[in-house]
Design an enzyme around this catalytic site. Structure first.
Site, PDB file in Angstrom:
ATOM      1  N   ALA A 139       0.870  -1.176   0.000  1.00 31.67           N
ATOM      2  CA  ALA A 139       0.000   0.000   0.000  1.00 31.67           C
ATOM      3  C   ALA A 139       0.910   1.231   0.000  1.00 31.67           C
ATOM      4  CB  ALA A 139      -0.873  -0.014   1.251  1.00 31.67           C
ATOM      5  N   GLY A 178       0.625  -5.094   0.619  1.00 32.25           N
ATOM      6  CA  GLY A 178      -0.516  -5.168  -0.295  1.00 32.25           C
ATOM      7  C   GLY A 178      -0.154  -5.781  -1.637  1.00 32.25           C
ATOM      8  N   GLU A 184      -0.384  -9.388  -1.045  1.00 27.30           N
ATOM      9  CA  GLU A 184      -1.823  -9.681  -0.916  1.00 27.30           C
ATOM     10  C   GLU A 184      -2.515  -9.674  -2.283  1.00 27.30           C
ATOM     11  OE1 GLU A 184      -2.118  -6.568   2.158  1.00 27.30           O
ATOM     12  OE2 GLU A 184      -3.295  -8.012   3.290  1.00 27.30           O
ATOM     13  N   GLU A 193       4.264  -5.508   7.245  1.00 27.63           N
ATOM     14  CA  GLU A 193       3.442  -4.469   7.896  1.00 27.63           C
ATOM     15  C   GLU A 193       3.829  -4.215   9.344  1.00 27.63           C
ATOM     16  OE1 GLU A 193       2.254  -6.842   5.907  1.00 27.63           O
ATOM     17  OE2 GLU A 193       0.801  -5.980   4.523  1.00 27.63           O
TER      18      GLU A 193
HETATM   19  N1  COA Z   1       4.629   3.292  -0.506  1.00 25.60           N
HETATM   20  C1  COA Z   1       5.027   4.468  -0.992  1.00 25.60           C
HETATM   21  N2  COA Z   1       6.217   4.645  -1.597  1.00 25.60           N
HETATM   22  C2  COA Z   1       7.023   3.578  -1.689  1.00 25.60           C
HETATM   23  C3  COA Z   1       6.667   2.325  -1.203  1.00 25.60           C
HETATM   24  C4  COA Z   1       5.399   2.202  -0.587  1.00 25.60           C
HETATM   25  N3  COA Z   1       4.950   1.027  -0.114  1.00 25.60           N
HETATM   26  N4  COA Z   1       7.692   1.467  -1.420  1.00 25.60           N
HETATM   27  C5  COA Z   1       8.633   2.168  -2.043  1.00 25.60           C
HETATM   28  N5  COA Z   1       8.248   3.451  -2.211  1.00 25.60           N
HETATM   29  C6  COA Z   1       8.992   4.542  -2.835  1.00 25.60           C
HETATM   30  C7  COA Z   1      10.104   5.021  -1.930  1.00 25.60           C
HETATM   31  O1  COA Z   1       9.620   5.931  -0.965  1.00 25.60           O
HETATM   32  C8  COA Z   1      11.031   5.642  -2.935  1.00 25.60           C
HETATM   33  O2  COA Z   1      10.550   6.922  -3.274  1.00 25.60           O
HETATM   34  P1  COA Z   1      11.557   8.182  -3.420  1.00 25.60           P
HETATM   35  O3  COA Z   1      12.446   7.796  -4.577  1.00 25.60           O
HETATM   36  O4  COA Z   1      10.650   9.309  -3.717  1.00 25.60           O
HETATM   37  O5  COA Z   1      12.301   8.273  -2.140  1.00 25.60           O
HETATM   38  C9  COA Z   1      10.879   4.770  -4.158  1.00 25.60           C
HETATM   39  O6  COA Z   1       9.647   4.075  -3.984  1.00 25.60           O
HETATM   40  C10 COA Z   1      11.980   3.733  -4.286  1.00 25.60           C
HETATM   41  O7  COA Z   1      12.052   3.002  -3.059  1.00 25.60           O
HETATM   42  P2  COA Z   1      13.404   2.811  -2.211  1.00 25.60           P
HETATM   43  O8  COA Z   1      13.012   2.503  -0.803  1.00 25.60           O
HETATM   44  O9  COA Z   1      14.331   3.963  -2.432  1.00 25.60           O
HETATM   45  O10 COA Z   1      14.011   1.527  -2.937  1.00 25.60           O
HETATM   46  P3  COA Z   1      14.999   0.442  -2.295  1.00 25.60           P
HETATM   47  O11 COA Z   1      15.437  -0.406  -3.432  1.00 25.60           O
HETATM   48  O12 COA Z   1      15.996   1.060  -1.431  1.00 25.60           O
HETATM   49  O13 COA Z   1      14.027  -0.442  -1.347  1.00 25.60           O
HETATM   50  C11 COA Z   1      12.021  -1.656  -0.770  1.00 25.60           C
HETATM   51  C12 COA Z   1      12.987  -1.182  -1.898  1.00 25.60           C
HETATM   52  C13 COA Z   1      10.827  -2.306  -1.436  1.00 25.60           C
HETATM   53  C14 COA Z   1      12.730  -2.678   0.129  1.00 25.60           C
HETATM   54  C15 COA Z   1      11.576  -0.442   0.071  1.00 25.60           C
HETATM   55  O14 COA Z   1      11.117   0.562  -0.805  1.00 25.60           O
HETATM   56  C16 COA Z   1      10.477  -0.738   1.056  1.00 25.60           C
HETATM   57  O15 COA Z   1      10.734  -1.310   2.109  1.00 25.60           O
HETATM   58  N6  COA Z   1       9.243  -0.322   0.734  1.00 25.60           N
HETATM   59  C17 COA Z   1       8.107  -0.460   1.639  1.00 25.60           C
HETATM   60  C18 COA Z   1       7.626  -1.879   1.683  1.00 25.60           C
HETATM   61  C19 COA Z   1       6.491  -2.018   2.678  1.00 25.60           C
HETATM   62  O16 COA Z   1       6.648  -1.826   3.862  1.00 25.60           O
HETATM   63  N7  COA Z   1       5.303  -2.362   2.159  1.00 25.60           N
HETATM   64  C20 COA Z   1       4.149  -2.580   2.974  1.00 25.60           C
HETATM   65  C21 COA Z   1       3.363  -1.351   3.146  1.00 25.60           C
HETATM   66  S1  COA Z   1       1.973  -1.633   4.176  1.00 25.60           S
END
Ligand code: COA
Length: 261
Positions: free
Chosen positions: A68, A113, A116, A136
């Site tokens: 999400a 999500g 999911e 989460e």
């Molecule tokens: N919601 C909103 N933005 C997200 C996102 C999410 N779930 N996941 C990634 N992004 C955005 C980041 O904020 C970043 O934006 P920016 O460039 O403006 O800073 C961009 O996507 C790239 O992500 P980044 O974190 O820089 O990439 P990474 O390769 O270092 O890490 C992940 C990748 C997937 C491990 C990391 O982005 C992450 O942990 N995301 C969240 C996952 C999560 O908790 N999902 C469940 C949500 S309930």
């Protein structure tokens, strides 16, 4: 004109590919994207006779869907959370109950999500770089789009609890070993493999396919008796011309020609 703000739709011989298109946010599911998904499956239903199946994938090479959209969480209160989870679950039920195969082509991160969404699809094809997880609890919340239920259905209670409590990410091979991914393919081959499976399913009687989906879903639906559903849907298949054609073709040692009648 594409009516969906954050989805790209393509069609080839009755196979629809839906690409979640927010690569700058790793295809995170904001509310607009959730509305787009709901509208896409609502719009597809009346045209189902022309649809062999649907593939869902993510734009770019890095991510299927990274969850999400966390940037929308800052405005979330408890009432909003109830509505968000209810709405998300309703949309994912639309996918799970779609009467043609829906396959997730998991080309990268499938987190929160995103995992999911993949689990609401009937099958999952993982590219070798795919990563699955329900992280989460890192944010102080739990899955809200059906993850606590579907992960147990797919991998069993013990592993589901471990994945959701540790927030660990797992790779494609482990997802395959656990039964979360149906197949693992080389990166970039996810949609091709999903297409191959849909084309194979499309050689079968369409009503029978939709009834398999309905009966399997009945096992997990409150108030439904899956065995009774199977009995009545078995009978509804027998009423069709496609059943007569399938049985006759077998006895005549030829390939059946199903007409969805
Ligand atoms: N919601 C909103 N933005 C997200 C996102 C999410 N779930 N996941 C990634 N992004 C955005 C980041 O904020 C970043 O934006 P920016 O460039 O403006 O800073 C961009 O996507 C790239 O992500 P980044 O974190 O820089 O990439 P990474 O390769 O270092 O890490 C992940 C990748 C997937 C491990 C990391 O982005 C992450 O942990 N995301 C969240 C996952 C999560 O908790 N999902 C469940 C949500 S309930």
């Amino acid at each position: 004109m594409n009516p969906y703000q954050n989805l790209l739709i393509s069609e080839l011989n009755g196979v629809l590919t839906v690409t979640i298109n927010r690569p700058e946010a790793l295809n995170a599911l904001n509310q607009q994207t959730m509305r787009d998904l709901a509208n896409f499956f609502r719009d597809a239903l009346p045209n189902v006779a022309q649809i062999k199946g649907v593939i869902i994938t993510g734009a770019g090479a890095k991510s299927f869907v990274a969850g999400a959209d966390i940037s929308e969480f800052t405005q979330l209160d408890a009432q909003g959370a109830l509505e968000m989870a209810q709405n998300g679950q309703d949309i994912f039920f639309q996918i799970e109950r779609f009467p043609r195969p829906v396959i997730a082509a998991v080309n990268g991160f499938a987190l929160g999500g995103g995992c999911e969404l993949a689990m609401a699809c009937h099958l999952r094809i993982a590219g070798e770089k795919a990563k699955f997880g329900q992280p989460e609890v890192n944010l102080g919340i739990i899955p809200g789009y059906g993850g606590t239920q579907r992960l147990c259905q797919l991998v069993g209670k013990a592993k589901a609890l471990e994945l959701m409590m540790t927030a660990d990410m797992i790779g494609a091979e482990e997802a395959h070993r656990l039964g979360l991914a149906n197949h693992v393919v080389a990166a970039g081959e996810e949609v091709a493999k999903a297409t191959e499976i849909i084309e194979k399913i499309a050689t079968k009687a369409p009503l029978a396919i939709s009834k398999v989906i309905e009966c399997v879903n009945a096992n997990y639906q409150d108030g439904k008796d899956g065995y009774q559903t199977e009995i009545s849907e078995f009978a509804s298949c027998v009423r069709t011309n496609d059943f007569k054609e399938g049985a006759t073709a077998f006895l005549e040692k030829r390939k059946p020609v199903f007409k969805n009648l």
